[in-house]
Write a protein that holds these residues in place. Structure first.
Motif, PDB file in Angstrom:
ATOM      1  N   CYS A   1      -3.376  -1.659   9.761  1.00  0.00           N
ATOM      2  CA  CYS A   1      -2.231  -0.950   8.769  1.00  0.00           C
ATOM      3  C   CYS A   1      -2.587   0.758   8.708  1.00  0.00           C
ATOM      4  O   CYS A   1      -3.632   0.958   8.761  1.00  0.00           O
ATOM      5  CB  CYS A   1      -2.338  -1.311   7.527  1.00  0.00           C
TER       6      CYS A   1
ATOM      7  N   CYS B   1       0.884  -0.914   0.248  1.00  0.00           N
ATOM      8  CA  CYS B   1      -0.630   0.104   0.077  1.00  0.00           C
ATOM      9  C   CYS B   1       0.445   1.389   0.061  1.00  0.00           C
ATOM     10  O   CYS B   1       2.755   1.225   0.176  1.00  0.00           O
ATOM     11  CB  CYS B   1      -1.427   0.321   1.159  1.00  0.00           C
TER      12      CYS B   1
ATOM     13  N   HIS C   1       0.223  -6.101   1.703  1.00  0.00           N
ATOM     14  CA  HIS C   1      -0.864  -6.812   2.362  1.00  0.00           C
ATOM     15  C   HIS C   1      -1.636  -8.355   1.718  1.00  0.00           C
ATOM     16  O   HIS C   1      -0.670  -8.399   0.768  1.00  0.00           O
ATOM     17  CB  HIS C   1      -1.806  -5.383   1.970  1.00  0.00           C
TER      18      HIS C   1
ATOM     19  N   CYS D   1      -2.773   2.340   6.726  1.00  0.00           N
ATOM     20  CA  CYS D   1      -3.312   2.691   5.215  1.00  0.00           C
ATOM     21  C   CYS D   1      -4.863   2.482   5.092  1.00  0.00           C
ATOM     22  O   CYS D   1      -5.986   2.945   4.663  1.00  0.00           O
ATOM     23  CB  CYS D   1      -3.469   1.727   3.700  1.00  0.00           C
TER      24      CYS D   1
ATOM     25  N   GLN E   1       2.973   1.616   3.227  1.00  0.00           N
ATOM     26  CA  GLN E   1       4.128   1.052   3.954  1.00  0.00           C
ATOM     27  C   GLN E   1       5.119   1.346   2.532  1.00  0.00           C
ATOM     28  O   GLN E   1       6.573   1.216   2.964  1.00  0.00           O
ATOM     29  CB  GLN E   1       3.841  -0.512   3.341  1.00  0.00           C
TER      30      GLN E   1
HETATM   31 ZN   LIG Z   1      -1.149  -0.841   4.483  1.00  0.00          ZN
END
Ligand SMILES: [Zn+2]
Length: 477
Positions: free
Chosen positions: A355, A286, A300, A357, A289
């Protein structure tokens, strides 16, 4: 609902395809699937596992026999909790199956009439020395799923309508090129095919037609960038802003990632899967990261389309979250290969911590570490080739290519590293770095390493997947 198990499977999978044609919003292609609570992911997996098992039971002679040998019946698997009852499948079993039942084997539930009615393409495994490669048929239904899943992964990486892609994977029978190609089609991103072109032509394409997204292996991203420099183009000032790398672990090796990102002045993303069970991205990075620099990049796992399990390599019992083990994967969407518990064999550790994100799907911590059969065992130590790669590429005086040879001399295993000076540093402007490299490697590996420096350009250039490690201990001469 149809009584036909094939049609029931297709209905269930098709019904899971939210936003099949376009993304839902500016951040996620499918927020309903990517940001959902983890309990809900498990429910989705359970519904698909139960039907995939039934589909294989009824339509795959190979799996029916395998399930019966394990003492299972038609309704033994009703969800994720029952998955552990299913024996793991290894690639050798499919090889035997295809040899006994040529040309397709019996593991796929696909019939000849499905292939001729709805067939899309034939794929093979790559890198095999066997005369007969393993072959896989996929349908247009599969193509639509690969496209949608691939688009979701590329969207998470930041690819958007308005980008132009250059795809340098081979236009052949391997899954990587085609999965990405059709995903980009679905996204409305035009593709410049670099698949049939040589490096000089690809460099020219990038310079003249200004693609923004480059798709290739990490090794090739380095090679192409250096070749552009040699040809008088600047990869750093090129139109490429994002690189999608697959086929090797380089995107998650910090020093390789840094080299590629500096060379291209672009973000490097990781996309991983495998021909047998994960033809569309099982793992993808993502935007969060790849931008952070606190730790190696996490990747992911697309958990509504796959069930990734991390097992102890000997006992095949699941390890605790965060611990390392080998990756075993079940496919939850394929009409042709809805395979349960395939031994991918890559070492991995997984976290389900959220995460930043916003995606709730688990992450492979630091990506894939290497395949179980690539693990180097020397003088009681064990490490993956990626550890050597990371150490070598941290040294700015050293070029991108290197070679590692392991030999047994006088009953002692010895490791030798051959490197070149960097093309970016003028000749004679620094002291030979062998001792510094040897010290760095001893620090990383814990053993002495002999280092040889050869002139720039002496080592073979990698244009697809790299072969840089040669374990010569078992050689017959
Ligand atoms: Zn992520």
């Amino acid at each position: 609902m149809s009584n036909d198990i094939r049609e029931r499977w297709r209905e269930l999978v098709r019904g899971s395809m939210c936003h099949a044609d376009a993304p839902a919003d500016t951040d996620y292609w499918c927020p309903e699937l990517e940001t959902i609570p983890r309990e809900r992911i498990r429910e989705i997996q359970s519904a698909k596992i139960a039907l995939a098992y039934r589909y294989l039971w009824e339509c795959s002679p190979f799996y029916r026999a395998k399930f019966e040998r394990a003492g299972l019946s038609a309704d033994s698997v009703r969800g994720v909790a029952d998955l552990a009852k299913v024996p793991v499948t290894r690639r050798e079993e499919w090889l035997e199956d295809q040899e006994r039942n040529p040309p397709w084997g019996t593991f796929s539930p696909l019939r000849q009439e499905d292939w001729t009615d709805r067939g899309w393409m034939l794929f093979t495994t790559s890198g095999t020395t066997a005369a007969q490669p393993r072959v896989f048929r996929h349908t247009r239904f599969d193509r639509d799923l690969w496209s949608w899943l691939g688009a979701r992964a590329l969207y998470a990486m930041g690819v958007r309508n308005g980008d132009i892609a250059i795809n340098c994977f081979g236009y052949g029978t391997s899954v990587a090129f085609w999965g990405l190609h059709y995903a980009l089609n679905l996204m409305g991103v035009p593709v410049v095919s670099g698949g049939g072109a040589n490096t000089e032509r690809r460099a020219f394409f990038i310079h003249n037609y200004r693609p923004t997204v480059l798709l290739c292996t990490p090794s090739y991203a380095l090679y192409l960038g250096r070749a552009m420099q040699d040809a008088g183009y600047s990869p750093q000032e090129s139109s490429i802003r994002l690189i999608v790398a697959a086929g090797e672990p380089g995107s998650c090796i910090p020093s390789t990632k840094q080299r590629i990102e500096e060379l291209w002045h672009a973000r490097l993303h990781d996309d991983f899967g495998c021909t047998e069970v994960a033809m569309s991205p099982l793992g993808y990075t993502c935007g969060y990261q790849v931008k952070q620099t606190d730790h190696p990049v996490d990747v992911h796992l697309m958990e509504d389309a796959y069930v990734p399990e991390v097992l102890h390599p000997d006992t095949l019992v699941p390890v605790a979250e965060g611990e390392s083990g080998v990756l075993v994967v079940s496919n939850l969407f394929s009409e042709s290969q809805p395979i349960l518990r395939y031994m991918m064999g890559d070492w991995i550790s997984v976290t389900s911590e959220p995460c930043p994100c916003g995606r709730t799907h688990a992450r492979a911590i630091g990506g894939l570490k290497g395949r179980n059969d690539e693990l180097i065992k020397i003088r009681g130590l064990m490490f993956f080739p990626a550890v050597i790669e990371d150490s070598v590429r941290r040294l700015v005086e050293v070029g991108d290519e290197f070679k590692v040879e392991i030999r047994r001399v006088d009953d002692m295993d010895r490791i030798k590293l051959t490197v070149e000076p960097s093309s970016q540093i003028p000749k004679g402007s620094y002291a030979p770095p062998q001792q510094r490299i040897a010290r760095a490697l001893k620090g990383a590996l814990g053993i002495d390493v002999e280092v040889e420096l050869v002139p720039y350009g002496s080592l073979p250039r990698t244009t697809f997947k790299a072969k840089r490690l040669f374990d010569l201990r078992e050689a017959p001469f």
